[in-house]
Scaffold this motif. Structure first.
Motif, short mmCIF file in Angstrom:
data_model
loop_
_atom_site.label_atom_id
_atom_site.label_comp_id
_atom_site.label_asym_id
_atom_site.label_seq_id
_atom_site.Cartn_x
_atom_site.Cartn_y
_atom_site.Cartn_z
N HIS A 32 -6.55 -5.28 -8.66
CA HIS A 32 -7.09 -4.48 -9.30
C HIS A 32 -5.96 -3.27 -8.46
CE1 HIS A 32 -10.55 -3.72 -7.59
NE2 HIS A 32 -9.88 -2.44 -7.67
N TYR A 33 -4.98 -2.60 -8.97
CA TYR A 33 -4.60 -2.43 -8.13
C TYR A 33 -4.71 0.05 -8.80
CZ TYR A 33 -1.74 -6.18 -5.89
OH TYR A 33 -1.81 -7.17 -5.62
N CYS A 34 -4.20 -0.13 -10.09
CA CYS A 34 -4.24 1.55 -10.10
C CYS A 34 -5.43 1.81 -10.60
CB CYS A 34 -2.75 1.29 -11.68
SG CYS A 34 -3.57 1.02 -13.03
N SER A 44 -1.58 1.06 -15.69
CA SER A 44 -0.06 0.76 -15.61
C SER A 44 0.01 -0.82 -14.50
CB SER A 44 0.66 2.12 -14.60
OG SER A 44 -0.12 2.25 -13.88
N CYS A 45 -0.92 -1.06 -13.87
CA CYS A 45 -0.58 -2.47 -13.55
C CYS A 45 -0.60 -3.99 -13.96
CB CYS A 45 -1.51 -2.16 -11.65
SG CYS A 45 -2.63 -2.83 -12.19
N ARG A 46 -1.22 -3.01 -14.95
CA ARG A 46 -2.09 -4.69 -15.33
C ARG A 46 -2.74 -5.74 -14.41
NH1 ARG A 46 -1.41 -2.37 -19.82
NH2 ARG A 46 -0.70 -4.07 -20.99
N CYS A 160 1.55 2.10 -8.90
CA CYS A 160 0.21 2.64 -9.41
C CYS A 160 -0.50 3.78 -9.89
CB CYS A 160 -0.41 1.98 -8.49
SG CYS A 160 -1.25 2.76 -7.23
N THR A 161 0.57 4.93 -9.28
CA THR A 161 0.63 6.09 -9.58
C THR A 161 -0.46 6.59 -8.76
OG1 THR A 161 -0.11 6.20 -11.43
CG2 THR A 161 2.14 5.98 -11.25
N ARG A 162 -1.99 6.30 -7.89
CA ARG A 162 -2.66 6.79 -7.23
C ARG A 162 -2.21 7.82 -6.78
NH1 ARG A 162 -6.85 1.94 -4.42
NH2 ARG A 162 -7.49 1.18 -6.56
N CYS A 163 -1.47 7.67 -6.14
CA CYS A 163 -1.03 9.12 -4.72
C CYS A 163 -1.09 10.30 -5.86
CB CYS A 163 0.09 9.00 -4.03
SG CYS A 163 1.53 8.00 -4.52
N ILE A 206 -5.49 5.92 -0.16
CA ILE A 206 -6.22 4.81 -1.66
C ILE A 206 -4.79 4.13 -1.95
CG2 ILE A 206 -7.38 6.47 -2.18
CD1 ILE A 206 -5.18 8.11 -3.40
N CYS A 207 -4.15 4.08 -1.46
CA CYS A 207 -2.30 3.97 -1.51
C CYS A 207 -3.01 1.51 -1.04
CB CYS A 207 -1.38 3.43 -0.58
SG CYS A 207 0.15 3.10 -0.83
N PRO A 208 -2.94 1.12 -2.17
CA PRO A 208 -3.34 0.00 -2.24
C PRO A 208 -2.06 -0.76 -1.55
CG PRO A 208 -2.56 0.06 -4.43
CD PRO A 208 -2.63 1.72 -4.33
N VAL A 209 -1.23 -1.01 -1.41
CA VAL A 209 -0.76 -1.66 -0.50
C VAL A 209 0.18 -0.55 1.02
CG1 VAL A 209 0.67 -2.92 -2.83
CG2 VAL A 209 1.54 -0.88 -1.83
N GLY A 210 1.19 -0.60 1.86
CA GLY A 210 1.18 -0.17 2.65
C GLY A 210 2.90 0.26 2.47
N ALA A 211 2.52 1.04 0.81
CA ALA A 211 3.82 2.29 0.78
C ALA A 211 3.28 3.78 1.60
CB ALA A 211 4.09 1.90 -0.02
N LEU A 212 1.91 4.14 1.64
CA LEU A 212 2.05 5.89 1.93
C LEU A 212 1.25 5.03 3.12
CD1 LEU A 212 1.34 7.09 -1.55
CD2 LEU A 212 2.70 7.96 0.74
N LEU A 213 2.19 5.77 4.02
CA LEU A 213 1.08 5.74 5.21
C LEU A 213 0.94 6.43 6.00
CD1 LEU A 213 4.28 3.09 5.98
CD2 LEU A 213 1.32 2.79 5.77
N LEU A 214 0.39 6.89 7.40
CA LEU A 214 0.19 7.84 8.10
C LEU A 214 1.13 7.95 9.98
CD1 LEU A 214 -3.99 8.12 8.36
CD2 LEU A 214 -2.19 9.78 6.36
N LYS A 215 1.83 9.25 9.97
CA LYS A 215 2.73 9.05 10.86
C LYS A 215 2.35 8.24 12.15
CE LYS A 215 6.23 12.30 9.74
NZ LYS A 215 6.47 13.77 10.45
N ASP A 216 1.46 8.60 12.51
CA ASP A 216 1.02 8.17 13.87
C ASP A 216 -0.25 7.78 14.25
OD1 ASP A 216 -1.88 8.88 12.25
OD2 ASP A 216 -2.76 10.95 14.18
N TYR A 217 -0.42 6.63 12.77
CA TYR A 217 -0.77 5.16 12.97
C TYR A 217 0.21 4.29 12.92
CZ TYR A 217 -3.70 1.43 11.29
OH TYR A 217 -4.31 0.21 11.45
#
Ligand code: FES
Length: 532
Positions: A32-34, A44-46, A160-163, A206-217
């Protein structure tokens, strides 16, 4: 209660619970993703498609509630639902879903920060096709800074729109939305309103992929090089559960750890970035102030100086002590014991801490304004002895023995008077700050993320503080130094060989903690007795 069968597992579950949730709770794997247990369901992710007997099409298990059937309609005479997660139809559908999600996704796992902990990577490997039929050019977009230290790599996003749901439902700020539709859709912030809330960093967690990242990491390390320590945040009294990711004795990031008894699924950004405050000016050996400058001395010399000063100021009976709400119960308990044994007035005070404002968010997540992370525990450990700080500078004031506040000490009028009244001040600390600068002697002890022991949050939940970093230089565990000081001033040998020994002693001494031991606490903690 409905009886369901998922593959060959039979489960009795609550009517109304969602199928995916009950499967995950039973330890069954459905990709699952969303879906996220703390967010609303969008289906939504199916990716969570399953086959349910009696239903003509595959169903998204995250959105299907389990219900009880009338006896005559039960499958095989007893099941309310029979679910297949590995049937031919399901396996084929998963391959198609993954092929679709990967249409525009770059094959950049070797340089992606999420590699090694990415659900897209894992599911592609387990359930995907080795080849894609997509021969067109991939859609390529530049990274965008969303605000609050969060960057989005649009190319990796699977929508996935979790964010988006997080900012609406948990933070209540709603900065993120889905812009446009179809091929042109993307996660965006409304014009001139960046992502700006104290919980923002959770969108990366909570982003299940590498789309949302923390700048300092970004690009600082690889996931498989990190040691992951389950611990507890001490930046306020809420006692949020965290995982501290470190490598080579350096913290690279702090992420949330689920504990429904404390923080639920999330943490605030004050806790997430707390490690950045403590990296500089670590004290690695005992420091004696000689003519306004610091001189490194050995532990033997430091203890001799304390002994001499105590004798010169009228003995241990005149000692004054400040317990600290940022130190674990064990350290404060031993300090209270020391005071109880040697100090004539049998009293100590709590170090004042600079506090902030309480904050509560729509879904109930809270940040306490009390920044003395272990205030409840410190009060419990010192209860019989605690007096107001002004009481301490009455009469003959001897050596002042204080635990530090990690730079959070409020040097108010009373503390100022006490510091002035005391002929010699010894502070146990890990970092140089405005308070430790006032000492005559600093004893280097474990700092934040190095401490071990129990802390009690403001609701009475006792949790184990697991050290994520090793001590540096000559520093010792804080509980051990207080135990050694007790030995020095009372002449009685210390019985403790580890922090857990002191925890056991607390359980034997303080009724509310009688069930608390190192091993009973586990990773989720236990409430002190008398609290539910
Ligand atoms: Fe069910 Fe996304 S997890 S549709």
């Amino acid at each position: 209660m409905p009886l369901i069968k998922i593959d060959d597992r039979e489960l009795e579950v609550q009517a109304g619970d969602k199928l995916l949730a009950v499967a995950l709770a039973a330890g069954l794997e459905i990709p699952h993703y969303c879906y996220h247990p703390a967010l609303s369901v969008t289906g939504s992710c199916r990716m969570c498609l399953v086959e349910i007997e009696g239903m003509p099409r595959l169903q998204t298990s995250c959105s299907v509630p389990v219900s009880e059937l009338p006896p005559e309609k039960k499958v095989d005479g007893k099941f309310d639902m029979v679910v297949h997660t590995q049937s031919e139809k399901v396996v084929a559908a998963r391959k198609l879903v993954l092929e679709f999600l990967l249409l525009n996704h770059p094959l950049d796992c070797p340089v992606c920060d999420q590699a090694g902990e990415c659900f897209l990577q894992d599911y592609s490997f387990q359930h995907g096709n080795a080849h894609s039929r997509f021969i067109e050019d991939k859609r390529v977009r530049a990274n965008e800074d969303l605000g609050s230290g969060v960057v989005i790599n649009h190319n990796r996003c699977i929508m996935c729109t979790r964010c988006v749901r997080f900012t609406r439902e948990i933070a209540g700020t709603g900065e993120l939305y889905v812009q446009n539709r179809g091929y042109n859709n993307k996660i965006a912030v409304f014009d001139s309103v960046p992502l700006d809330n104290p919980l923002a960093g959770n969108v990366a967690d909570i982003c299940p992929v590498g789309a949302l990242l923390l700048k300092d990491y970004i690009h600082t390390t690889r996931f498989w090089h990190l040691s992951q320590t389950p611990s507890v945040c001490t930046e306020c009294t809420a006692g949020c559960n965290i995982t501290v990711d470190a490598a080579n004795n350096k913290i690279h990031r702090i992420i949330s750890r689920v504990n429904e008894q404390a923080n639920g699924h999330f943490i605030c950004d004050y806790g997430r970035y707390a490690h950045n405050k403590y990296v500089e000016a670590t004290i690695t050996s005992p420091l004696l102030k000689v003519e306004d400058s610091w001189k490194e001395v050995s532990w033997e010399e430091a203890y001799q100086v304390i002994k001499d000063q105590v004798v010169a100021t009228g003995g241990g009976a005149n000692l004054r002590a400040l317990a600290s709400p940022v130190y674990p119960n064990e350290t404060n308990f031993l300090l209270a014991n020391l005071v109880d044994t040697v100090v004539e007035k049998k009293s100590l005070a709590l170090l004042p801490i600079q506090n902030g404002d309480d904050q509560t968010f729509p879904a109930g997540f809270r940040i306490s304004g009390d920044k003395g992370g272990n205030r409840r525990g410190t009060e419990d450990m010192t209860r019989k002895l605690t007096v107001k700080p002004q009481t301490l500078f009455r009469g003959d004031v001897g050596v002042l023995l204080a635990l530090d506040g990690d730079g959070r000490t409020a040097i108010d009028g009373d503390v100022e008077k006490l510091l002035k009244a005391s002929p010699f001040t010894v502070i146990l600390a890990s970092n140089m700050n405005k308070f430790t600068e006032r000492a005559n002697l600093i004893l280097p002890v474990a700092g934040p993320f190095q401490r071990e022991g129990t802390i009690t949050n403001d609701r009475g939940l006792v949790q184990w503080l697991e050290p994520a970093l090793q001590l540096t230089g000559e520093a010792k565990p804080d509980w051990q130094v207080v135990a050694e000081l007790g030995q020095l001033l009372t002449g009685q040998a210390s019985l403790y060989t580890c922090a857990g020994d002191v925890t056991w002693k607390i359980s034997q001494t303080i009724a509310a903690y009688s069930r608390i031991t190192r091993f009973k606490l586990g990773k989720k903690g236990q409430f002190v007795q008398g609290i539910k």
